[in-house]
Scaffold this motif. Structure first.
Motif, PDB file in Angstrom:
ATOM      1  N   ALA A 158       0.865  -1.185   0.000  1.00  0.00           N
ATOM      2  CA  ALA A 158       0.000   0.000   0.000  1.00  0.00           C
ATOM      3  C   ALA A 158       0.892   1.223   0.000  1.00  0.00           C
ATOM      4  O   ALA A 158       1.686   1.434   0.929  1.00  0.00           O
ATOM      5  CB  ALA A 158      -0.914  -0.009   1.222  1.00  0.00           C
ATOM      6  N   LEU A 197       1.502   5.486  -0.724  1.00  0.00           N
ATOM      7  CA  LEU A 197       0.919   6.828  -0.722  1.00  0.00           C
ATOM      8  C   LEU A 197       1.764   7.707  -1.635  1.00  0.00           C
ATOM      9  O   LEU A 197       2.977   7.817  -1.440  1.00  0.00           O
ATOM     10  CB  LEU A 197       0.899   7.387   0.703  1.00  0.00           C
ATOM     11  CG  LEU A 197       0.180   8.719   0.923  1.00  0.00           C
ATOM     12  CD1 LEU A 197      -1.317   8.571   0.716  1.00  0.00           C
ATOM     13  CD2 LEU A 197       0.461   9.254   2.324  1.00  0.00           C
ATOM     14  N   THR A 214      -0.346  13.738  -0.520  1.00  0.00           N
ATOM     15  CA  THR A 214      -1.092  14.019   0.702  1.00  0.00           C
ATOM     16  C   THR A 214      -1.819  15.358   0.557  1.00  0.00           C
ATOM     17  O   THR A 214      -1.225  16.315   0.045  1.00  0.00           O
ATOM     18  CB  THR A 214      -0.166  14.083   1.936  1.00  0.00           C
ATOM     19  OG1 THR A 214       0.834  15.089   1.716  1.00  0.00           O
ATOM     20  CG2 THR A 214       0.508  12.751   2.181  1.00  0.00           C
ATOM     21  N   TRP A 274      -4.436   5.265   0.024  1.00  0.00           N
ATOM     22  CA  TRP A 274      -3.461   4.219  -0.242  1.00  0.00           C
ATOM     23  C   TRP A 274      -3.756   3.561  -1.585  1.00  0.00           C
ATOM     24  O   TRP A 274      -4.913   3.287  -1.909  1.00  0.00           O
ATOM     25  CB  TRP A 274      -3.491   3.163   0.871  1.00  0.00           C
ATOM     26  CG  TRP A 274      -3.160   3.722   2.213  1.00  0.00           C
ATOM     27  CD1 TRP A 274      -4.031   3.966   3.237  1.00  0.00           C
ATOM     28  CD2 TRP A 274      -1.868   4.124   2.684  1.00  0.00           C
ATOM     29  NE1 TRP A 274      -3.361   4.495   4.310  1.00  0.00           N
ATOM     30  CE2 TRP A 274      -2.035   4.606   4.005  1.00  0.00           C
ATOM     31  CE3 TRP A 274      -0.596   4.122   2.113  1.00  0.00           C
ATOM     32  CZ2 TRP A 274      -0.964   5.083   4.764  1.00  0.00           C
ATOM     33  CZ3 TRP A 274       0.469   4.596   2.878  1.00  0.00           C
ATOM     34  CH2 TRP A 274       0.279   5.059   4.176  1.00  0.00           C
ATOM     35  N   GLU A 275      -2.710   3.311  -2.354  1.00  0.00           N
ATOM     36  CA  GLU A 275      -2.820   2.626  -3.637  1.00  0.00           C
ATOM     37  C   GLU A 275      -2.010   1.339  -3.576  1.00  0.00           C
ATOM     38  O   GLU A 275      -0.883   1.338  -3.073  1.00  0.00           O
ATOM     39  CB  GLU A 275      -2.295   3.512  -4.771  1.00  0.00           C
ATOM     40  CG  GLU A 275      -2.989   4.869  -4.873  1.00  0.00           C
ATOM     41  CD  GLU A 275      -2.325   5.766  -5.908  1.00  0.00           C
ATOM     42  OE1 GLU A 275      -1.785   5.220  -6.894  1.00  0.00           O
ATOM     43  OE2 GLU A 275      -2.325   6.999  -5.712  1.00  0.00           O
ATOM     44  N   ASP A 290      -0.513   6.341  10.960  1.00  0.00           N
ATOM     45  CA  ASP A 290      -0.355   6.316   9.504  1.00  0.00           C
ATOM     46  C   ASP A 290      -1.426   7.160   8.827  1.00  0.00           C
ATOM     47  O   ASP A 290      -1.183   7.781   7.792  1.00  0.00           O
ATOM     48  CB  ASP A 290      -0.413   4.874   9.003  1.00  0.00           C
ATOM     49  CG  ASP A 290       0.742   4.044   9.513  1.00  0.00           C
ATOM     50  OD1 ASP A 290       1.863   4.207   9.007  1.00  0.00           O
ATOM     51  OD2 ASP A 290       0.536   3.246  10.437  1.00  0.00           O
ATOM     52  N   ASP A 291      -2.608   7.187   9.417  1.00  0.00           N
ATOM     53  CA  ASP A 291      -3.691   7.989   8.854  1.00  0.00           C
ATOM     54  C   ASP A 291      -3.399   9.477   8.950  1.00  0.00           C
ATOM     55  O   ASP A 291      -3.852  10.259   8.109  1.00  0.00           O
ATOM     56  CB  ASP A 291      -5.002   7.658   9.590  1.00  0.00           C
ATOM     57  CG  ASP A 291      -6.214   8.248   8.904  1.00  0.00           C
ATOM     58  OD1 ASP A 291      -6.430   7.944   7.723  1.00  0.00           O
ATOM     59  OD2 ASP A 291      -6.948   9.024   9.549  1.00  0.00           O
ATOM     60  N   THR A 336      -1.792  10.386   5.674  1.00  0.00           N
ATOM     61  CA  THR A 336      -2.679  10.434   4.510  1.00  0.00           C
ATOM     62  C   THR A 336      -3.572  11.673   4.537  1.00  0.00           C
ATOM     63  O   THR A 336      -3.935  12.208   3.492  1.00  0.00           O
ATOM     64  CB  THR A 336      -3.574   9.182   4.421  1.00  0.00           C
ATOM     65  OG1 THR A 336      -4.460   9.138   5.537  1.00  0.00           O
ATOM     66  CG2 THR A 336      -2.737   7.916   4.365  1.00  0.00           C
ATOM     67  N   VAL A 370       5.496   3.777   1.548  1.00  0.00           N
ATOM     68  CA  VAL A 370       4.760   2.613   2.039  1.00  0.00           C
ATOM     69  C   VAL A 370       4.552   2.812   3.536  1.00  0.00           C
ATOM     70  O   VAL A 370       5.519   3.024   4.277  1.00  0.00           O
ATOM     71  CB  VAL A 370       5.518   1.294   1.764  1.00  0.00           C
ATOM     72  CG1 VAL A 370       4.840   0.132   2.481  1.00  0.00           C
ATOM     73  CG2 VAL A 370       5.560   1.024   0.276  1.00  0.00           C
ATOM     74  N   GLY A 371       3.299   2.763   3.962  1.00  0.00           N
ATOM     75  CA  GLY A 371       2.985   3.012   5.364  1.00  0.00           C
ATOM     76  C   GLY A 371       3.037   1.758   6.210  1.00  0.00           C
ATOM     77  O   GLY A 371       3.399   0.672   5.759  1.00  0.00           O
ATOM     78  N   PHE A 400       2.860  -2.166   5.575  1.00  0.00           N
ATOM     79  CA  PHE A 400       1.769  -2.365   4.620  1.00  0.00           C
ATOM     80  C   PHE A 400       2.310  -2.988   3.328  1.00  0.00           C
ATOM     81  O   PHE A 400       2.032  -2.542   2.231  1.00  0.00           O
ATOM     82  CB  PHE A 400       1.070  -1.043   4.293  1.00  0.00           C
ATOM     83  CG  PHE A 400       0.340  -0.394   5.433  1.00  0.00           C
ATOM     84  CD1 PHE A 400       0.041  -1.080   6.582  1.00  0.00           C
ATOM     85  CD2 PHE A 400      -0.061   0.933   5.336  1.00  0.00           C
ATOM     86  CE1 PHE A 400      -0.643  -0.474   7.645  1.00  0.00           C
ATOM     87  CE2 PHE A 400      -0.740   1.551   6.371  1.00  0.00           C
ATOM     88  CZ  PHE A 400      -1.030   0.848   7.530  1.00  0.00           C
ATOM     89  N   ASN A 427      -8.147   0.982   2.449  1.00  0.00           N
ATOM     90  CA  ASN A 427      -8.879   2.249   2.539  1.00  0.00           C
ATOM     91  C   ASN A 427     -10.239   2.056   3.207  1.00  0.00           C
ATOM     92  O   ASN A 427     -10.706   2.935   3.936  1.00  0.00           O
ATOM     93  CB  ASN A 427      -9.044   2.866   1.147  1.00  0.00           C
ATOM     94  CG  ASN A 427      -7.723   3.392   0.606  1.00  0.00           C
ATOM     95  OD1 ASN A 427      -6.991   4.099   1.287  1.00  0.00           O
ATOM     96  ND2 ASN A 427      -7.403   3.029  -0.626  1.00  0.00           N
TER      97      ASN A 427
END
Length: 373
Positions: free
Chosen positions: A6, A8, A11, A15-16, A43-44, A47, A59-60, A141, A353
């Motif tokens: 996952a 990012l 921001t 997450w992709e 981590d949120d 984002t 990568v988180g 992640f 997500n």
């Protein structure tokens, strides 16, 4: 080798899931097949832009557990097949803080902000060869990951890793916040925010002998769950809780307040500060926007000095991770610490997500990603 992770790229953002190239472990590093990782609010924060990412893409993840599958040179104490949980502070064991038994404050902690491994380089690259950074020298992640041995804590192989991963951050942070407040038997303790961290502060206050553990959370479900973890009462706000606190303390205020909300704002720090008695302690465990540096309402030099109150920050439960993790897992084995009950739902990596949407909506104590074999 290839790994799905996952990532990012901007921001605020989401997450992709992408396939990345992962380099083999270098000196002092291990390759780990990830089994599970918790969806922590920290981590949120990245984002949503509350905390700046040191570098993107990223990568988180930092609350993880997995199995060692390859060992680099100069690794000591870890072998292929070992089960580990991660430590988001890579403790060296040699600096002043480690020597004083405060590995949570290891000087290596300063390096987790840069998005690289301890040597200043990255192990992940995207399809175009661009370096991909990681959260806290970890990046849990990801289906596979390379960690420095300083970031790994070995655990018994019979422990369920989807449960053990929680001890690597949320449980340790929340439970240890009670130590930060020096909670004593008979105390009245106010725990503000009872999610993945605060629910463990409730457990910790109960185990420390607090006579009353009062949970505060705007989410009705969490207030209900708090009773299962040791809360004696629960309210939707600090203001709503204060009449009960006053009744229990002859109007003096709580002995200790522990602030564990997902996003800490200065006005809430002020409310919590006002809620504690003379010579009481406010423990600030949760974090908020890095730009929120304005004055805290109700907190000034007069009240600090004349009422002898204390505001105590608490990082990682104010305890060395290599001491805390085995202790907490031993308590879990003995039935003295609730861990399974913290996991409200598990998700696949592709559902990350959705997991964070559930966090925002207050549906989970803790969501956990489990990785496919």
């Amino acid at each position: 080798m290839k790994t799905r992770a996952a990532i990012l790229r901007q921001t605020p953002g989401l997450w992709e899931i992408e396939e990345l190239e992962l380099d083999p472990p270098g000196p002092g590093e291990v390759l780990v097949k990830m089994i599970a990782t918790g969806l922590c609010h920290s981590d949120d924060h990245v984002t949503r832009g509350d905390l700046a990412a040191a570098r993107l893409p990223l990568v988180g993840g930092h609350e993880g557990a997995g199995v060692v599958r390859q060992v680099g040179s100069d690794v000591q104490g870890l072998e292929v097949g070992d089960h580990i949980v991660t430590s988001f502070v890579p403790s060296c064991g040699r600096c002043r803080w480690c020597a004083m038994g405060m590995q949570n404050l290891c000087d290596n902690g300063a390096l987790i902000r840069f998005g690289t491994q301890l040597d200043g380089t990255c192990r992940l690259h995207d399809s175009e060869g661009v370096e991909v950074s990681t959260t806290a020298c970890l990046g849990t992640f990801s289906e596979w990951q390379v960690f420095d041995q300083m970031s790994c804590i070995k655990v018994d192989v019979d422990l369920p890793l989807e449960v053990a991963c929680l001890v690597s951050c949320g449980v340790q942070t929340g439970y240890g916040s009670v130590k930060a407040g020096d909670v004593q038997p008979g105390d009245v303790v106010l725990v503000i925010g009872v999610g993945g961290i605060g629910m463990n502060a409730v457990q910790g206050a109960r185990d420390a002998g607090a006579a009353h553990v009062i949970a505060v959370d705007p989410v009705a479900a969490k207030r209900g769950w708090a009773a299962d973890f040791g809360a004696t009462a629960a309210y939707e706000s600090v203001a709503a809780a204060m009449p009960a606190v006053a009744q229990l303390t002859n109007g003096q205020g709580a002995d200790v307040a522990i602030l564990c909300v997902g996003v800490v704002r200065n006005d809430l720090v002020g409310q919590a500060y006002q809620a504690v008695r003379k010579a009481g302690t406010l423990v600030v465990t949760g974090i908020g926007p890095a730009t929120d540096d304005s004055a805290i309402p109700g907190v000034n030099a007069v009240s600090l000095a004349m009422q002898q109150k204390r505001i105590q920050g608490a990082l990682y439960g104010m305890k060395s991770p290599r001491e805390a993790v085995p202790m907490l897992l031993t308590m879990y084995r003995a039935g003295k610490l609730k861990l399974d009950e913290l996991i409200t739902r598990t998700y696949s990596l592709d559902e990350i997500n959705e997991g964070y949407r559930d966090l925002h909506e207050g549906k989970n104590i803790r969501g956990v990603i489990t990785f496919a074999d």
